[in-house]
Structure formats: C-alpha cells, structure tokens
Design a protein around this motif. Sequence first.
Motif, PDB file in Angstrom:
ATOM      1  N   ARG A 123      -6.890   7.407   4.611  1.00 41.25           N
ATOM      2  CA  ARG A 123      -7.899   8.372   4.150  1.00 41.25           C
ATOM      3  C   ARG A 123      -7.329   9.348   3.134  1.00 41.25           C
ATOM      4  O   ARG A 123      -8.047   9.827   2.250  1.00 41.25           O
ATOM      5  N   THR A 124      -6.043   9.667   3.271  1.00 41.46           N
ATOM      6  CA  THR A 124      -5.419  10.659   2.387  1.00 41.46           C
ATOM      7  C   THR A 124      -4.098  10.127   1.850  1.00 41.46           C
ATOM      8  O   THR A 124      -3.526   9.169   2.377  1.00 41.46           O
ATOM      9  N   GLU A 125      -3.633  10.796   0.817  1.00 48.77           N
ATOM     10  CA  GLU A 125      -2.340  10.427   0.242  1.00 48.77           C
ATOM     11  C   GLU A 125      -1.227  10.610   1.267  1.00 48.77           C
ATOM     12  O   GLU A 125      -0.285   9.810   1.323  1.00 48.77           O
TER      13      GLU A 125
ATOM     14  N   ASP B 203      -7.663  -5.045  -4.373  1.00 46.23           N
ATOM     15  CA  ASP B 203      -6.592  -4.584  -3.485  1.00 46.23           C
ATOM     16  C   ASP B 203      -6.315  -3.102  -3.618  1.00 46.23           C
ATOM     17  O   ASP B 203      -5.437  -2.568  -2.936  1.00 46.23           O
ATOM     18  N   ALA B 204      -7.039  -2.420  -4.522  1.00 44.98           N
ATOM     19  CA  ALA B 204      -6.882  -0.972  -4.681  1.00 44.98           C
ATOM     20  C   ALA B 204      -7.863  -0.250  -3.759  1.00 44.98           C
ATOM     21  O   ALA B 204      -9.021  -0.651  -3.623  1.00 44.98           O
ATOM     22  N   HIS B 205      -7.386   0.805  -3.102  1.00 42.14           N
ATOM     23  CA  HIS B 205      -8.202   1.545  -2.147  1.00 42.14           C
ATOM     24  C   HIS B 205      -8.198   3.028  -2.513  1.00 42.14           C
ATOM     25  O   HIS B 205      -7.130   3.654  -2.552  1.00 42.14           O
ATOM     26  N   ALA B 206      -9.378   3.566  -2.774  1.00 40.39           N
ATOM     27  CA  ALA B 206      -9.491   4.982  -3.142  1.00 40.39           C
ATOM     28  C   ALA B 206      -9.408   5.863  -1.898  1.00 40.39           C
ATOM     29  O   ALA B 206      -9.892   5.492  -0.826  1.00 40.39           O
ATOM     30  N   PHE B 207      -8.766   7.016  -2.020  1.00 44.64           N
ATOM     31  CA  PHE B 207      -8.670   7.946  -0.905  1.00 44.64           C
ATOM     32  C   PHE B 207     -10.023   8.626  -0.688  1.00 44.64           C
ATOM     33  O   PHE B 207     -10.710   8.977  -1.648  1.00 44.64           O
TER      34      PHE B 207
ATOM     35  N   THR C 258      -4.550   3.849  -3.672  1.00 45.84           N
ATOM     36  CA  THR C 258      -3.339   3.220  -3.173  1.00 45.84           C
ATOM     37  C   THR C 258      -3.442   1.705  -3.285  1.00 45.84           C
ATOM     38  O   THR C 258      -4.531   1.137  -3.183  1.00 45.84           O
ATOM     39  N   VAL C 259      -2.289   1.085  -3.506  1.00 46.26           N
ATOM     40  CA  VAL C 259      -2.162  -0.369  -3.491  1.00 46.26           C
ATOM     41  C   VAL C 259      -0.983  -0.701  -2.588  1.00 46.26           C
ATOM     42  O   VAL C 259       0.124  -0.167  -2.769  1.00 46.26           O
TER      43      VAL C 259
ATOM     44  N   PHE D 266       3.072   8.436   4.465  1.00 51.66           N
ATOM     45  CA  PHE D 266       3.785   8.487   5.741  1.00 51.66           C
ATOM     46  C   PHE D 266       3.874   7.118   6.387  1.00 51.66           C
ATOM     47  O   PHE D 266       4.912   6.756   6.947  1.00 51.66           O
ATOM     48  N   LEU D 267       2.801   6.352   6.325  1.00 51.48           N
ATOM     49  CA  LEU D 267       2.841   5.019   6.916  1.00 51.48           C
ATOM     50  C   LEU D 267       3.797   4.105   6.173  1.00 51.48           C
ATOM     51  O   LEU D 267       4.348   3.174   6.742  1.00 51.48           O
ATOM     52  N   GLY D 268       4.016   4.352   4.883  1.00 57.21           N
ATOM     53  CA  GLY D 268       4.882   3.492   4.089  1.00 57.21           C
ATOM     54  C   GLY D 268       4.172   2.210   3.708  1.00 57.21           C
ATOM     55  O   GLY D 268       3.059   1.915   4.159  1.00 57.21           O
ATOM     56  N   GLY D 269       4.823   1.438   2.845  1.00 53.70           N
ATOM     57  CA  GLY D 269       4.239   0.169   2.427  1.00 53.70           C
ATOM     58  C   GLY D 269       3.111   0.321   1.435  1.00 53.70           C
ATOM     59  O   GLY D 269       2.380  -0.636   1.176  1.00 53.70           O
ATOM     60  N   HIS D 270       2.948   1.518   0.869  1.00 57.51           N
ATOM     61  CA  HIS D 270       1.862   1.785  -0.070  1.00 57.51           C
ATOM     62  C   HIS D 270       2.423   2.374  -1.369  1.00 57.51           C
ATOM     63  O   HIS D 270       3.434   3.075  -1.375  1.00 57.51           O
TER      64      HIS D 270
END
Length: 352
Positions: free
Chosen positions: A238-240, A346-350, A260-261, A245-249
């Motif tokens: 949902r946010t940057e 594959d791009a996801h907007a926050f 994010t991709v 924090f999750l990584g892989g982005h």
Amino acid sequence: MSQSTSAVLKTEAADIELVHVSKQYGDALAVDSIDLRIPGGQYCCLLGPSGCGKTSTLRMIAGHESITDGDILIGQRNVTRAQPATRGTAMVFQSYALFPHLSALDNVAFSLKMRGVAKDARRKRAGELLELVAMSAFAERKPSQLSGGQQQRVALARALLNEPRCLLLDEPLSALDPFLRVQMRAELKRWQKELGITFVHVTHSQEEALALADMVVVMSHGRIEQSGSPHEVFNRPRTEFVARFLGGHNVLAANGRAFTVRADHLRIAPHGVTPVQPPASETGFSRIGGIPCTVRETEYQGTHLRMTLAPLDGSPDLVSLLPDNEYDPQRLGPDARVVVWWNEQDAHAFAA
C-alpha cells in the motif's frame, strides 16, 4: 502427533479486536490509535522494524502493558482492564523464561502446582502437552540440557496448559540458528492449524511473516501501514514503506506517481539489445526503451542471481532477481552496461 489435539486443547479460537488503541511511555507515543481485527483461528504476524510498536501491541493484548487509550476485545468481551490470567490468552516470551532448576515436565506443570493440583494429575496433564510438542523423551531434562528449539517446545507446552483461546508469541524464533528457525517455523504453522486457536506472532523478519501468517500486519512508528494476506501485502504494497521493508521491490516514479515493480519482474538485457515491450497503457508506468544501467554487483543465491543495478541517470539503485540459467557472466557481470525494463502489468501503484 500421537493423540488428537482435541483431547489436549478443548477451547475455541477467539477474535481479537483493537479499537483506537494507543500506548504512551512518557512523551513517547509507542502505539498511535490503531484499529485491528484478527479473526479467530488465524495466524497473525505483527511485522516491522525495532521500535515500530509491535511488541507493545502484543503485550497490551496479553495484559502485560496497560493501555493509554482505546479498548481491546477478545471473543467479543472487553478485556481492556482485565488481568492477564482472565483474558483467555497465553504468551511465549522471546527468552522462553523457563525455570532453570526444574525439569521440562515440572516447568510445564508449574502453574498447576501453584493452584494446588495434585502431583499425579498435574504431571499427567504436563506429559500430554509434552507429547503434543514431541518432547516426551526429554521430560526429565533441565533447560540447560535442551537445545534452543527444545526449550521453545517446552515453553509452548507450558503456554498451552491453561487452554488459551489466543496464543501470543514474542519473536519466538529470533534466538535460533537459521536451519532450526526454518524447521520451527514449519512446526509452529502445523501446531496452529491442528490446535485451531488464534496465534499472534511478533517478528521483524519479513521471510518469517510471509511463511507463517494467514494475516500480516506491517507496522511503522506506532501505526499500521497495511494488513492483509501475505500474498496481498507482498504483491500489492500500500505504501512505499511496506514495499521497501518487505524487500524484493523496486520503487520507481513516472508522471508524478510512485509505483513498485518486484525484483523478479524486472527484465534485464545486455547493452545494445532492444527490449521487447508491450504497448504502453494509459497508466504510464512503462519506460519505453528501458533504463540504461551499470551492473554494480551480483550475488549468487543458488536458484537465482541477485543483481544490483546503477541507473546511468543517477537515480537510486535497482535490484533484479535473475534465474541462474539465464545469467551470462560475460555480458551481465559486474561493470557491464545493461538495459532494464518491465512489463506494465507488473507495475503496482501505491494507494498511499
């Protein structure tokens, strides 16, 4: 497991609901008016960096910390001012907190002893719980004679003694070595499914939360950034903050919007190779012609290569995860010039 869990644990799972819950230590606001509902029977992980408020939240659910403001309901009963022993919860502490002078069996049976339960009855009950966590063979050993994983099993059996409706775990795997951590992760998941009660597990490990949870709650600075299934939180942050924090982005920007991709969705080709891209859509999250980069470093991780890429325009580094069989060290090794792109789907907007 040699006996049915219903014979060991007879309680039903309980929903947990936090309503505008805050916790203040002096001038420091540790938890900032959060609202959260954890459905009964789910495995919920509170995830975030140190100081984000996750342990304070867990301790308020347990009753080991007072609440500055708000309410906590467990099984639709308001327990905000209730004592820990009356809440229907049990807690497994990070340190396990076993009595060093008592055997595993007597550690599990200790609270029954304090309540005056006869020795034979309490040892029988403790033995059933040690069997549940596959520790019967170590019943007479002291904590110093047990490994970290074995101590954790004893602590879990002790927590289950009073048949809680919710089990609260404060970073239970952090003291274990990496191999045992993965093994115990699988055990915790299995026990939760078989017991059917609500688990709330605090961790700072993204991998741990994604592997264990039915519900992940990501916290930052005392607030909930996002909650949802592991798949939802990882694939649609949902946010940057959540994405980073999750990584892989990879966090990128186009047309004044951040998106994010995932690293494994980032495409990479040697310099001079024209990327094959689908037509851009109205979202504007594509980059026609790709982004020219230099390979800063590569890290072999078995099934894939983790590549750190420095865009030539000086924007922040990008990360790509490339399958091992697609990696060409001659053309994609350190210092190589490459072009990077992604498919727009594959791009996801926050959202925020």
